[in-house]
Design an enzyme around this catalytic site. Structure first.
Site, PDB file in Angstrom:
ATOM      1  N   ASN A   9      47.999  77.660  25.372  1.00  0.00           N
ATOM      2  CA  ASN A   9      47.325  76.417  24.999  1.00  0.00           C
ATOM      3  C   ASN A   9      48.271  75.697  24.045  1.00  0.00           C
ATOM      4  OD1 ASN A   9      45.687  74.377  24.093  1.00  0.00           O
ATOM      5  ND2 ASN A   9      44.033  75.709  23.376  1.00  0.00           N
ATOM      6  N   ARG A  94      46.145  75.705  29.578  1.00  0.00           N
ATOM      7  CA  ARG A  94      45.136  74.688  29.365  1.00  0.00           C
ATOM      8  C   ARG A  94      45.823  73.336  29.540  1.00  0.00           C
ATOM      9  NH1 ARG A  94      41.604  73.452  23.956  1.00  0.00           N
ATOM     10  NH2 ARG A  94      40.214  72.006  24.985  1.00  0.00           N
ATOM     11  N   HIS A 182      36.644  69.284  27.318  1.00  0.00           N
ATOM     12  CA  HIS A 182      36.121  70.588  26.867  1.00  0.00           C
ATOM     13  C   HIS A 182      35.465  71.359  28.011  1.00  0.00           C
ATOM     14  CE1 HIS A 182      35.973  68.749  22.620  1.00  0.00           C
ATOM     15  NE2 HIS A 182      36.957  69.627  22.652  1.00  0.00           N
ATOM     16  N   ARG A 242      39.170  62.142  14.817  1.00  0.00           N
ATOM     17  CA  ARG A 242      38.988  61.101  15.847  1.00  0.00           C
ATOM     18  C   ARG A 242      37.677  60.363  15.620  1.00  0.00           C
ATOM     19  NH1 ARG A 242      39.720  64.944  20.886  1.00  0.00           N
ATOM     20  NH2 ARG A 242      40.766  66.493  19.614  1.00  0.00           N
ATOM     21  N   MET A 285      35.244  70.756   8.139  1.00  0.00           N
ATOM     22  CA  MET A 285      33.816  70.765   7.828  1.00  0.00           C
ATOM     23  C   MET A 285      33.483  71.688   6.656  1.00  0.00           C
ATOM     24  SD  MET A 285      30.927  69.519   8.385  1.00  0.00           S
ATOM     25  CE  MET A 285      30.779  68.649   9.925  1.00  0.00           C
ATOM     26  N   ARG A 286      34.191  72.813   6.538  1.00  0.00           N
ATOM     27  CA  ARG A 286      33.914  73.730   5.412  1.00  0.00           C
ATOM     28  C   ARG A 286      34.141  73.037   4.085  1.00  0.00           C
ATOM     29  NH1 ARG A 286      37.445  78.314   8.070  1.00  0.00           N
ATOM     30  NH2 ARG A 286      38.494  76.379   8.523  1.00  0.00           N
ATOM     31  N   ILE A 330      32.594  74.810  14.359  1.00  0.00           N
ATOM     32  CA  ILE A 330      31.462  74.401  13.514  1.00  0.00           C
ATOM     33  C   ILE A 330      30.161  74.942  14.096  1.00  0.00           C
ATOM     34  CG2 ILE A 330      30.196  72.420  12.609  1.00  0.00           C
ATOM     35  CD1 ILE A 330      32.848  70.803  12.790  1.00  0.00           C
ATOM     36  N   GLY A 331      30.007  74.804  15.404  1.00  0.00           N
ATOM     37  CA  GLY A 331      28.772  75.246  16.059  1.00  0.00           C
ATOM     38  C   GLY A 331      28.529  76.739  15.906  1.00  0.00           C
ATOM     39  N   ASN A 333      29.904  78.719  13.457  1.00  0.00           N
ATOM     40  CA  ASN A 333      29.993  79.251  12.086  1.00  0.00           C
ATOM     41  C   ASN A 333      29.140  78.566  11.037  1.00  0.00           C
ATOM     42  OD1 ASN A 333      32.080  81.290  12.547  1.00  0.00           O
ATOM     43  ND2 ASN A 333      33.316  79.516  13.106  1.00  0.00           N
ATOM     44  N   GLU A 380      37.635  79.853  25.672  1.00  0.00           N
ATOM     45  CA  GLU A 380      38.368  79.065  26.672  1.00  0.00           C
ATOM     46  C   GLU A 380      39.537  79.856  27.250  1.00  0.00           C
ATOM     47  OE1 GLU A 380      38.213  76.380  23.403  1.00  0.00           O
ATOM     48  OE2 GLU A 380      38.161  74.656  24.755  1.00  0.00           O
TER      49      GLU A 380
HETATM   50  P1  ADP Z   1      39.609  73.278  17.549  1.00  0.00           P
HETATM   51  O1  ADP Z   1      39.011  72.051  18.165  1.00  0.00           O
HETATM   52  O2  ADP Z   1      40.861  73.012  16.769  1.00  0.00           O
HETATM   53  O3  ADP Z   1      39.707  74.475  18.486  1.00  0.00           O
HETATM   54  P2  ADP Z   1      37.666  74.919  16.158  1.00  0.00           P
HETATM   55  O4  ADP Z   1      36.713  75.152  17.269  1.00  0.00           O
HETATM   56  O5  ADP Z   1      38.498  76.061  15.693  1.00  0.00           O
HETATM   57  O6  ADP Z   1      38.555  73.645  16.420  1.00  0.00           O
HETATM   58  O7  ADP Z   1      36.806  74.374  14.917  1.00  0.00           O
HETATM   59  C1  ADP Z   1      37.398  73.973  13.728  1.00  0.00           C
HETATM   60  C2  ADP Z   1      36.315  73.441  12.808  1.00  0.00           C
HETATM   61  O8  ADP Z   1      35.361  74.498  12.550  1.00  0.00           O
HETATM   62  C3  ADP Z   1      36.822  72.971  11.447  1.00  0.00           C
HETATM   63  O9  ADP Z   1      36.217  71.740  11.091  1.00  0.00           O
HETATM   64  C4  ADP Z   1      36.307  74.053  10.516  1.00  0.00           C
HETATM   65  O10 ADP Z   1      36.030  73.559   9.248  1.00  0.00           O
HETATM   66  C5  ADP Z   1      35.010  74.431  11.190  1.00  0.00           C
HETATM   67  N1  ADP Z   1      34.502  75.709  10.677  1.00  0.00           N
HETATM   68  C6  ADP Z   1      35.006  76.954  10.833  1.00  0.00           C
HETATM   69  N2  ADP Z   1      34.258  77.839  10.125  1.00  0.00           N
HETATM   70  C7  ADP Z   1      33.266  77.134   9.526  1.00  0.00           C
HETATM   71  C8  ADP Z   1      32.165  77.450   8.679  1.00  0.00           C
HETATM   72  N3  ADP Z   1      31.935  78.697   8.296  1.00  0.00           N
HETATM   73  N4  ADP Z   1      31.380  76.453   8.263  1.00  0.00           N
HETATM   74  C9  ADP Z   1      31.582  75.177   8.641  1.00  0.00           C
HETATM   75  N5  ADP Z   1      32.594  74.806   9.438  1.00  0.00           N
HETATM   76  C10 ADP Z   1      33.409  75.765   9.887  1.00  0.00           C
END
Ligand code: ADP
Length: 394
Positions: A9, A94, A182, A242, A285-286, A330-331, A333, A380
């Site tokens: 990827n 990918r 996606h 974005r 997001m964290r 985010i979804g 975690n 993926e």
């Molecule tokens: P990508 O599109 O780069 O593959 P990811 O699916 O890895 O992205 O998601 C990255 C996002 O997930 C970031 O915004 C990160 O802050 C968020 N994230 C990861 N862990 C947590 C958490 N525990 N709480 C909130 N956001 C999280």
């Protein structure tokens, strides 16, 4: 010999990879995965095994001329030294855009590469890097079969009505249409749902892929019906950097009255907008959830608002909804984001079970929900490996 499939990827500043062993019964077992980050810049090479144990971690000089070709040479060196008896069956990539033509993965050749290059204007920040990785593999190993797996392909089942823009029809015929992205993630999650909850998977499901890039997809009986992403990966939800959904008049205004040229607008919309642009703090997001600044809160509130609005639109596209599934960074975690999205969706019959949600359980809705809510981790890379194997054994 260990039969294996390599999954790549390739992004603008990273090369993520996974190596799967083809175990007995066509089972794909993850041997190692990792990434080379900082291409170009301050390169960092890290590989872990199936259990997350570090197999290799290296930092290279910042003045090394890094690109995908260099990264692949390093990766291939690592694979040769670590797994002397590796029989590489194929490499799966990918590839973000398959245009209107590719509704399934394809084994690449020179003619197909030329066609995939013609899709670069529709995915300028992703497609060139995806294709560069294919070329780099060919340069090292010209005979290994390579399979392009598209993020757009899963959405090819959508009716033309879901793909249209209100432009003169000739533009649709020229490929200016909603493609959705996606798709490899949605395909994986839909398959996992089918295994875990076949009855629900046969119904009307909205999957929310919430990562740095974010989108949502209406999936009816396992097939994509509509997506929040459109012609490019800019549309729909607010993302890390974005903008998401935007009145096209804004782009005209920026061009005609703010003195921005096309390149500057591209940079603004892809790299300086989203959570980062709204908060002025971070795209992560964290960080935003842990920050008390009003603009951090505003960015998170708008992120939730956009998800709620898209959820309503996607439910309307299926004339109903039986389940909402969260996936990606985010979804998977953030219990906080999932809870807030579910609360906004109470009108659709979702009742979040706080204990299950906080514990990251698979089902996060309570028994009295008429629309259930779920948490399913996406994969993926495994989806690409499965497609690559299927393509090679066809
Ligand atoms: P990508 O599109 O780069 O593959 P990811 O699916 O890895 O992205 O998601 C990255 C996002 O997930 C970031 O915004 C990160 O802050 C968020 N994230 C990861 N862990 C947590 C958490 N525990 N709480 C909130 N956001 C999280």
């Amino acid at each position: 010999m260990t039969k294996a499939i390599l999954v790549l990827n390739a992004g603008s500043s990273s090369l993520k990879f996974s190596v799967y062993e083809l175990a007995s019964g066509e089972h794909l077992h993850l041997l190692a995965n990792g990434q080379i980050e900082g291409i170009p810049g301050a390169p960092h090479f890290k590989v872990t095994d199936h259990d997350g144990n570090i197999l290799l971690e290296e930092r290279w000089d910042a003045d090394v001329k890094m690109d995908h070709a260099y990264s692949l040479k390093q990766l291939s060196g690592f694979l040769r030294s670590r797994y002397q008896a590796l029989d590489l069956l194929g490499v799966g990539h990918r590839v973000v855009h398959g245009g209107a033509r590719y509704a399934a993965p394809v084994r690449v050749n020179a003619a197909i590469m030329t066609e995939l290059e013609s899709f670069i204007p529709m995915a300028p920040l992703h497609q060139p890097h995806n294709l560069a990785a294919i070329r780099a593999v060919s340069a090292i190993n010209p005979t290994v079969p390579q399979v392009a797996c598209f993020d757009t392909a899963f959405h090819s089942t959508q009716e033309p009505l879901a793909q249209l823009f209100g432009l003169p029809y000739a533009y649709f015929e020229r490929g200016v249409r909603r493609y959705g992205f996606h798709g490899l993630s949605y395909e994986y999650v839909a398959a996992a749902m089918r295994q875990q909850q076949p009855e629900i998977a046969a119904g009307k499901v909205v999957i929310a892929h919430l990562g740095n890039g974010a989108s949502m997809c209406a999936v009816h009986n396992g097939k994509s019906v509509a997506s929040s992403m459109g012609f490019t990966a800019l549309d729909g939800l607010l993302m890390g950097t974005r903008s998401g959904d935007l009145d096209p008049g804004v782009v005209l205004y920026l061009l005609q009255h703010e003195g921005l040229d096309a390149q500057q607008i591209e940079d603004l919309l892809y790299k300086r907008s989203g959570l980062l642009g709204l908060s002025g703090i971070s795209s992560d997001m964290r960080v935003l959830l842990g920050n008390s600044e009003p603009r951090a809160k505003l960015a998170v509130d708008y992120f939730i608002r956009r998800i709620s609005l898209e959820l309503g639109a996607l439910a309307a596209s299926m004339q109903g909804i039986d389940a909402l599934v969260f996936t990606a960074g985010i979804g998977e975690n953030s219990a906080e984001i999932r809870r807030r999205v579910c609360l906004e969706a109470a009108w659709l019959g979702i009742r979040v079970d706080d204990a299950a949600n906080d514990a990251g359980k698979s089902c996060i809705s309570s028994a009295d929900s008429s629309c259930s809510a779920w948490l399913i981790a996406t994969n993926e890379e495994l989806m690409i490996a499965r497609h690559t194997l299927a393509e090679l054994t066809r």
